[in-house]
Design an enzyme around this catalytic site. Structure first.
Site, PDB file in Angstrom:
ATOM      1  N   ASP A   1       0.910  -1.358   0.078  1.00 50.78           N
ATOM      2  CA  ASP A   1       0.181   0.014  -0.083  1.00 50.78           C
ATOM      3  C   ASP A   1       0.825   1.303   0.007  1.00 50.78           C
ATOM      4  OD1 ASP A   1      -1.770   2.264   0.396  1.00 50.78           O
ATOM      5  OD2 ASP A   1      -2.578   1.192   2.322  1.00 50.78           O
TER       6      ASP A   1
ATOM      7  N   ASN B   1       3.133   3.875 -10.983  1.00 47.60           N
ATOM      8  CA  ASN B   1       2.061   3.900 -11.569  1.00 47.60           C
ATOM      9  C   ASN B   1       0.623   3.906 -10.612  1.00 47.60           C
ATOM     10  OD1 ASN B   1      -0.020   3.147 -13.787  1.00 47.60           O
ATOM     11  ND2 ASN B   1      -0.021   1.201 -12.688  1.00 47.60           N
TER      12      ASN B   1
ATOM     13  N   SER C   1       1.739  10.022 -14.795  1.00 55.74           N
ATOM     14  CA  SER C   1       0.974  11.055 -14.384  1.00 55.74           C
ATOM     15  C   SER C   1      -0.393  11.179 -15.430  1.00 55.74           C
ATOM     16  CB  SER C   1       1.793  12.495 -14.788  1.00 55.74           C
ATOM     17  OG  SER C   1       1.216  13.736 -14.389  1.00 55.74           O
TER      18      SER C   1
ATOM     19  N   TYR D   1      -8.322  15.310  -8.468  1.00 59.56           N
ATOM     20  CA  TYR D   1      -7.334  14.590  -9.358  1.00 59.56           C
ATOM     21  C   TYR D   1      -6.321  15.567 -10.354  1.00 59.56           C
ATOM     22  CZ  TYR D   1      -5.717  11.295 -12.738  1.00 59.56           C
ATOM     23  OH  TYR D   1      -5.013  10.165 -13.668  1.00 59.56           O
TER      24      TYR D   1
ATOM     25  N   LYS E   1      -2.083  15.183 -10.000  1.00 57.54           N
ATOM     26  CA  LYS E   1      -1.142  15.326 -10.922  1.00 57.54           C
ATOM     27  C   LYS E   1      -0.490  16.466 -11.210  1.00 57.54           C
ATOM     28  CE  LYS E   1      -2.129  11.046 -11.683  1.00 57.54           C
ATOM     29  NZ  LYS E   1      -1.223  10.015 -11.500  1.00 57.54           N
TER      30      LYS E   1
END
Length: 274
Positions: free
Chosen positions: A56, A83, A134, A148, A152
């Site tokens: 995790d 990723n 990304s 989100y 990024k």
């Protein structure tokens, strides 16, 4: 010469697809997932060339422990593919505190912890390549993905900085910036905020309409050859867009940004004061 590649978030989507492609061509892969049962099929097919690691990325302690395990098993880490991450859909106003913290915890801090754990190994080797997944939404934004987008944008700054700090040590960095792909990123892996504020209904409707066009979504399998190309390159890109939508959108965004910069040039220079 085969490479040792560590991939986070390898239980599905891009991570699993790329792990299998690397194993198929003879590389050795350390693949991490919250539930390594999802990697059983790959393990059965590729045996000792695959090290399945339960991880995790939200736990810095667990990340460092996992990276040490990989180093002990394979002896080195040539490439990190960072990723792990998920999508959070909903308006910024309707995002709860916990949802916002969870989004940053995984997408940003998870990437930071993994990079910090791998860097000592790469420094000792005087070589390595950190590939960060990304998004084109680390360069521009769209509604209903505010947190989100923010995660990024933060990842972009993080990896770019690491690249500038470690280039003299033989460590390379690449930011992969995909548009939407037909993985479960927008499905089972995604989290949805509440949608109680009716003022945002037109925004939600417009967003939903964009997803109705199948041409919007890239084919995940088409990314395999580009990823292998990046891994094998002596001079990999600092940033690379994945998908025709990402290319078109970011090309237009940056053209407009340059126009704005040039249009306000005199005001910008005057703001310096001397």
């Amino acid at each position: 010469m085969s490479k040792i590649v560590f991939i986070t978030g390898a239980s599905k989507g891009f991570g699993k697809l790329w792990a299998e492609a690397l194993l198929k061509r003879g590389d050795k892969v350390a693949a991490s997932a919250r539930n390594i049962a999802a990697l059983a099929e790959l393990k059965a097919a590729y045996g000792d060339n695959l090290l399945a690691v339960e991880l995790d990325v939200n736990s810095r302690e667990n990340v460092f422990s996992a990276v040490n395990k990989i180093k002990d098993h394979f002896g080195r880490i040539d490439v990190l593919i960072n990723n792990a991450g998920f999508g959070l859909f909903g308006t910024t106003e309707e995002t709860s505190e916990q949802q916002a913290r969870d989004q940053m915890e995984t997408n940003f801090f998870g990437s930071l912890w993994v990079a910090q754990a791998v860097l000592p190994i790469m420094r000792a080797q005087k070589s390595g390549h950190i590939i960060q997944v990304s998004s084109f939404l680390g360069l521009t934004t769209i509604p209903l993905l505010g947190l989100y987008n923010a995660s990024k944008f933060a990842v972009e700054g993080l990896i770019e900085t690491i690249g500038s700090e470690t280039a003299h040590l033989g460590i390379k960095t690449t930011l992969i910036e995909p548009n939407g792909f037909a993985t479960d990123w927008a499905g089972a892996s995604a989290v949805q905020t509440s949608s109680d504020i009716t003022d945002y209904e037109p925004v939600r409707a417009a967003f939903a309409a964009t997803g109705d066009n199948p041409d919007t979504w890239g084919k995940p399998e088409a990314t395999v050859a580009p990823v292998l190309n990046i891994i094998d390159s002596e001079n990999p890109p600092k940033r690379i867009l994945f998908g025709k939508i990402a290319y078109q959108v970011i090309n237009d965004v940056y053209t407009k940004r340059l126009e704005d910069i040039q249009g306000w040039k005199e005001v910008s220079i005057a703001a310096h004061g001397h």
